[in-house]
Design a protein around this motif. Structure first.
Motif, PDB file in Angstrom:
ATOM      1  N   THR A   1     -92.344 105.339  -9.342  1.00 53.57           N
ATOM      2  CA  THR A   1     -93.356 105.853 -10.261  1.00 53.57           C
ATOM      3  C   THR A   1     -94.722 105.874  -9.602  1.00 53.57           C
ATOM      4  O   THR A   1     -95.452 106.868  -9.658  1.00 53.57           O
ATOM      5  N   SER A   2     -95.069 104.757  -8.940  1.00 52.74           N
ATOM      6  CA  SER A   2     -96.409 104.620  -8.390  1.00 52.74           C
ATOM      7  C   SER A   2     -96.579 105.389  -7.078  1.00 52.74           C
ATOM      8  O   SER A   2     -97.484 106.210  -6.938  1.00 52.74           O
ATOM      9  N   ALA A   3     -95.674 105.154  -6.110  1.00 51.13           N
ATOM     10  CA  ALA A   3     -95.884 105.701  -4.774  1.00 51.13           C
ATOM     11  C   ALA A   3     -95.489 107.171  -4.666  1.00 51.13           C
ATOM     12  O   ALA A   3     -96.129 107.940  -3.961  1.00 51.13           O
ATOM     13  N   ILE A   4     -94.424 107.578  -5.348  1.00 54.53           N
ATOM     14  CA  ILE A   4     -93.892 108.935  -5.154  1.00 54.53           C
ATOM     15  C   ILE A   4     -94.429 109.893  -6.212  1.00 54.53           C
ATOM     16  O   ILE A   4     -94.888 110.990  -5.920  1.00 54.53           O
ATOM     17  N   GLN A   5     -94.368 109.470  -7.521  1.00 59.56           N
ATOM     18  CA  GLN A   5     -94.774 110.384  -8.593  1.00 59.56           C
ATOM     19  C   GLN A   5     -96.256 110.254  -8.930  1.00 59.56           C
ATOM     20  O   GLN A   5     -96.879 111.204  -9.365  1.00 59.56           O
ATOM     21  N   GLY A   6     -96.803 109.045  -8.795  1.00 57.86           N
ATOM     22  CA  GLY A   6     -98.205 108.822  -9.140  1.00 57.86           C
ATOM     23  C   GLY A   6     -98.449 108.672 -10.625  1.00 57.86           C
ATOM     24  O   GLY A   6     -99.575 108.440 -11.058  1.00 57.86           O
ATOM     25  N   ARG A   7     -97.408 108.842 -11.439  1.00 52.14           N
ATOM     26  CA  ARG A   7     -97.512 108.635 -12.887  1.00 52.14           C
ATOM     27  C   ARG A   7     -96.101 108.558 -13.434  1.00 52.14           C
ATOM     28  O   ARG A   7     -95.144 108.972 -12.761  1.00 52.14           O
ATOM     29  N   LEU A   8     -95.970 108.037 -14.649  1.00 51.04           N
ATOM     30  CA  LEU A   8     -94.638 107.942 -15.243  1.00 51.04           C
ATOM     31  C   LEU A   8     -94.293 109.283 -15.882  1.00 51.04           C
ATOM     32  O   LEU A   8     -95.016 109.781 -16.736  1.00 51.04           O
ATOM     33  N   GLN A   9     -93.197 109.894 -15.422  1.00 45.53           N
ATOM     34  CA  GLN A   9     -92.741 111.144 -16.030  1.00 45.53           C
ATOM     35  C   GLN A   9     -91.228 111.204 -15.968  1.00 45.53           C
ATOM     36  O   GLN A   9     -90.588 110.343 -15.362  1.00 45.53           O
ATOM     37  N   ALA A  10     -90.644 112.224 -16.597  1.00 48.21           N
ATOM     38  CA  ALA A  10     -89.187 112.336 -16.610  1.00 48.21           C
ATOM     39  C   ALA A  10     -88.694 112.596 -15.187  1.00 48.21           C
ATOM     40  O   ALA A  10     -89.429 113.110 -14.345  1.00 48.21           O
ATOM     41  N   GLY A  11     -87.471 112.218 -14.920  1.00 53.03           N
ATOM     42  CA  GLY A  11     -86.885 112.519 -13.625  1.00 53.03           C
ATOM     43  C   GLY A  11     -87.452 111.710 -12.483  1.00 53.03           C
ATOM     44  O   GLY A  11     -87.533 112.188 -11.360  1.00 53.03           O
ATOM     45  N   ILE A  12     -87.876 110.439 -12.745  1.00 46.06           N
ATOM     46  CA  ILE A  12     -88.345 109.621 -11.627  1.00 46.06           C
ATOM     47  C   ILE A  12     -87.195 109.283 -10.701  1.00 46.06           C
ATOM     48  O   ILE A  12     -87.399 108.969  -9.541  1.00 46.06           O
ATOM     49  N   SER A  13     -85.966 109.357 -11.217  1.00 45.39           N
ATOM     50  CA  SER A  13     -84.812 109.063 -10.379  1.00 45.39           C
ATOM     51  C   SER A  13     -83.862 110.247 -10.411  1.00 45.39           C
ATOM     52  O   SER A  13     -83.622 110.823 -11.462  1.00 45.39           O
ATOM     53  N   VAL A  14     -83.349 110.642  -9.234  1.00 43.57           N
ATOM     54  CA  VAL A  14     -82.305 111.666  -9.227  1.00 43.57           C
ATOM     55  C   VAL A  14     -80.971 110.964  -8.960  1.00 43.57           C
ATOM     56  O   VAL A  14     -80.373 111.093  -7.906  1.00 43.57           O
ATOM     57  N   GLY A  15     -80.561 110.171  -9.945  1.00 45.98           N
ATOM     58  CA  GLY A  15     -79.283 109.482  -9.827  1.00 45.98           C
ATOM     59  C   GLY A  15     -79.260 108.379  -8.793  1.00 45.98           C
ATOM     60  O   GLY A  15     -78.208 108.057  -8.247  1.00 45.98           O
ATOM     61  N   TYR A  16     -80.424 107.752  -8.508  1.00 48.16           N
ATOM     62  CA  TYR A  16     -80.458 106.690  -7.495  1.00 48.16           C
ATOM     63  C   TYR A  16     -79.552 105.520  -7.870  1.00 48.16           C
ATOM     64  O   TYR A  16     -78.959 104.885  -7.003  1.00 48.16           O
ATOM     65  N   GLY A  17     -79.480 105.212  -9.168  1.00 43.53           N
ATOM     66  CA  GLY A  17     -78.652 104.089  -9.602  1.00 43.53           C
ATOM     67  C   GLY A  17     -77.196 104.311  -9.233  1.00 43.53           C
ATOM     68  O   GLY A  17     -76.525 103.437  -8.678  1.00 43.53           O
ATOM     69  N   LEU A  18     -76.711 105.505  -9.539  1.00 44.21           N
ATOM     70  CA  LEU A  18     -75.321 105.849  -9.243  1.00 44.21           C
ATOM     71  C   LEU A  18     -75.082 105.865  -7.736  1.00 44.21           C
ATOM     72  O   LEU A  18     -74.075 105.361  -7.232  1.00 44.21           O
TER      73      LEU A  18
END
Lengths: 311, 343
Positions: free
Chosen positions: B256-273
């Motif tokens: 959220t902080s380093a890549i997106q710079g704010r909280l928004q939808a799609g912060i992860s593209v299935g990283y958990g999986l």
């Protein structure tokens, strides 16, 4: 007067409940049958997605919802073949294999489903035309439901009778309880397990097609939204009994219908919060059943190696 | 060579071969030259310093989510909750930024990262508590909670935390500079990568060389014996689930902080999986997860580049992951069985 109004409302609630629970009914039944032979398949979510995608594309191309259902079921069946090969042919871990099948189904359906986005299908015709709309209680049910809901209920009842009242059903139950016993009785347990996985695949693909062709009549990426995983939870709640799948899924459908109604009443609660409810209801049911597990039972013994035993 | 070592080598060679065949069939089926596309993907993943840094950016959350799977696996638990823990950690970390937007960096940055880790740990801890106290299967509870966490993030970014200045786009305000996780090596790769690698090393040493590691091994093997030795399943379940979740939550707030710079939808593209896949490929080994996470991060970065330059949809990367997972599971299963039969 108040009575007729109450009946009309009850009718529309029953219709909404049946509509939203029909896809879940099929996928939960499929997973129940798979788990009865001692196999857990988390890939149902991916199989459902492929069934929804292929079913929608075929129904849109041919204009025939029935062909769409058949194609969706076939897609689910083909994908479940991967799970059968990995679990039975390669001795792979069932949970790992299920997630692999889910990933594959997710990727395949979002890749090949791009062309179907925004397409239109004509679902099945309602059970009765609008001239019945004012009929007491049955009016909304007949005009809002298609033949797929009674068909799904029939499939569940037949599957239950088959599992508990026929020789092959007994063989399936024996295989799920004890691999060794099945072998000693001359049953080929691997063959039965393969059949169990494939039947689960067929039904989950069918469930996906019901969702996209009959219920939402659209295709969108990841449109099943975890219904397959919810089904795996509901199988536990239904104690691996096809007959119990019916009330469990209908209760779940009722909660979903209730959330849709809540939104329609102009409640100021965020739709995103309301959408959490189905998952929380499912989790809550699983917790209640797990706490009471000792008294209810019903888990096929061969599943213990996957799910783990209490202490 | 030990039997386990030869099984591993057979599995790696067989799995790689099966994956390459499967990927080639898929590429041929969509009308792309398989060999050329695959070698292009290697270039897009690791060909130059920019590609490499993009691969490391993708590898960071994947590694952290993989650690969140491996640690509980050491106790015999199978969690698939990385995605939900990542999202919930992003939510709680962002809450700190929303509450103290003007705080100095020395306060804001640590508080934000800590809140993210605590959020992920708590989210995972719920599943741990349910498993330890009520015997609720952790695989199912984590899978269901994934969807809830994503919906909760949607709830705040479409609701109370939505930035009026973002013109209808569902996102929070941009994070102030004091809440931006520093990047490393002058690239987009950030501190999360260093933390992930350090965590993998520390966890590896902890489970192989300390009394805690013995407790986990005994508990995973036989809970009755473990209880006699004074090891508590309830306590350890809560601990590994919370620690794992904290790492995934940390990944969430870093993204959220380093890549997106704010909280928004799609912060992860299935990283958990994907983290689950990496954990499995590593054989639930912390150290092996590091190179594998970088490899898979490369696969995803290459998928993005292919979409950009060759117009191959990025869903193809998901298909490749699925094929890789199927190939690896099949090969290691077969290799294990073949040796068991002959040896």
């Amino acid at each position: 007067m108040a009575e007729t109004e109450a009946l009309a409302i009850a009718g529309s609630w029953v219709a909404a409940m049946l509509r939203s629970s029909t896809p879940l009914m099929m996928v939960t039944l499929g997973e129940t049958l798979t788990q009865r032979v001692g196999i857990v398949n988390l890939g149902v979510e991916g199989q459902m997605l492929c069934g929804a995608c292929v079913g929608f594309a075929v129904a849109a191309a041919t204009g025939s919802p029935v062909l769409g259902f058949a194609a969706g079921a076939t897609a689910g069946l083909l994908l479940s073949f991967v799970h059968a090969t990995l679990c039975l042919g390669c001795d792979a871990n069932q949970i790992g294999s299920g997630i692999a099948v889910f990933t594959l189904g997710l990727g395949l359906s979002s890749y090949f489903g791009r062309s179907a986005i925004g397409g239109k299908v004509a679902g099945l015709a309602p059970l009765a035309d609008n001239s019945f709309a004012d009929a007491l209680f049955v009016g909304p049910i007949l005009t809002q439901l298609t033949a797929i809901a009674p068909f799904a209920i029939l499939v569940v009842l037949i599957a239950g009778l088959w599992l508990y009242r026929t020789r092959t059903g007994l063989n399936w139950r024996i295989t799920g309880e004890s691999f060794q016993t099945a072998r000693a009785l001359g049953i080929r347990p691997l063959l039965v397990q393969a059949q169990g996985i494939l039947v689960g695949g067929l039904l989950s693909g069918f469930a996906g097609a019901i969702l996209s062709v009959d219920y939402t009549q659209t295709w969108a990426n990841e449109m099943t939204k975890g219904r397959g995983f919810v089904a795996v939870g509901l199988v536990i709640v239904a104690r691996w009994n096809p007959f119990l799948v019916l009330p469990v899924v209908l209760l779940f459908g009722l909660s979903e219908a209730a959330t849709l109604r809540l939104q329609a009443t102009g409640l100021t609660l965020s739709p995103y919060l309301i959408s959490c409810l189905p998952y929380l209801v499912c989790l809550g049911c699983v917790i209640i059943v797990a706490v009471r597990e000792g008294r209810i039972g019903g888990m096929p013994a061969e599943l213990a190696s996957v799910f783990g035993r209490r202490r | 060579m030990s039997a386990a070592g030869s099984i591993r080598i057979i599995a790696i060679v067989g799995g790689s071969a099966a994956f390459l065949i499967g990927a080639s069939i898929f590429l041929a089926a969509i009308g792309r030259p398989p060999l050329a596309t695959l070698s292009q993907m290697v270039l897009y993943a690791f060909g130059d310093s920019y590609s490499l840094s993009e691969s490391l950016v993708k590898a960071t959350p994947i590694l952290l989510c993989a650690l969140a799977v491996i640690l509980p696996a050491r106790l015999g638990l199978i969690t698939v909750g990385g995605e939900g823990q990542l999202y919930f950690g992003a939510l709680t970390g962002t809450a700190v930024v929303i509450a103290l937007p003007a705080a100095p960096m020395v306060v804001l940055l640590p508080a934000m990262l800590l809140a993210g880790a605590i959020g992920g740990g708590a989210w995972s801890g719920i599943a741990g508590l349910l498993r330890a106290r009520c015997n609720v299967n952790e695989t199912i509870s984590t899978l269901l909670m994934n969807y809830v966490a994503v919906l909760l993030v949607n709830y705040v970014i479409y609701g109370a935390w939505k930035d009026p200045a973002s013109l209808g786009w569902p996102a929070t305000m941009m994070f102030p500079p004091a809440a931006i996780v520093p990047s490393v090596f002058g690239t987009r790769a950030h501190v999360g990568l260093i933390v992930g690698i350090a965590a993998a090393v520390v966890l590896h040493i902890s489970v192989t060389h300390t009394r805690w590691g013995i407790a986990l091994r005994v508990l995973a093997g036989n809970r009755k014996v473990a209880a006699m030795a004074g090891f508590s399943f309830v306590k350890q379940t809560l601990l590994v689930m919370a620690l794992g979740g904290a790492l995934a939550g940390f990944a969430g707030i870093c993204e959220t902080s380093a890549i997106q710079g704010r909280l928004q939808a799609g912060i992860s593209v299935g990283y958990g999986l994907t983290g689950f896949l990496v954990a499995w490929l590593s054989g639930q080994n912390f150290l092996r997860a590091i190179p594998i996470a970088i490899l898979i991060g490369g696969l995803i970065a290459a998928g993005d580049a292919l979409q950009l330059y060759s117009k191959i949809p990025s869903a193809s990367a998901t298909i490749m992951q699925g094929l890789l997972f199927v190939a690896a599971l099949g090969a290691s299963g077969l290799a294990g069985r073949g040796t068991a039969r002959h040896g």
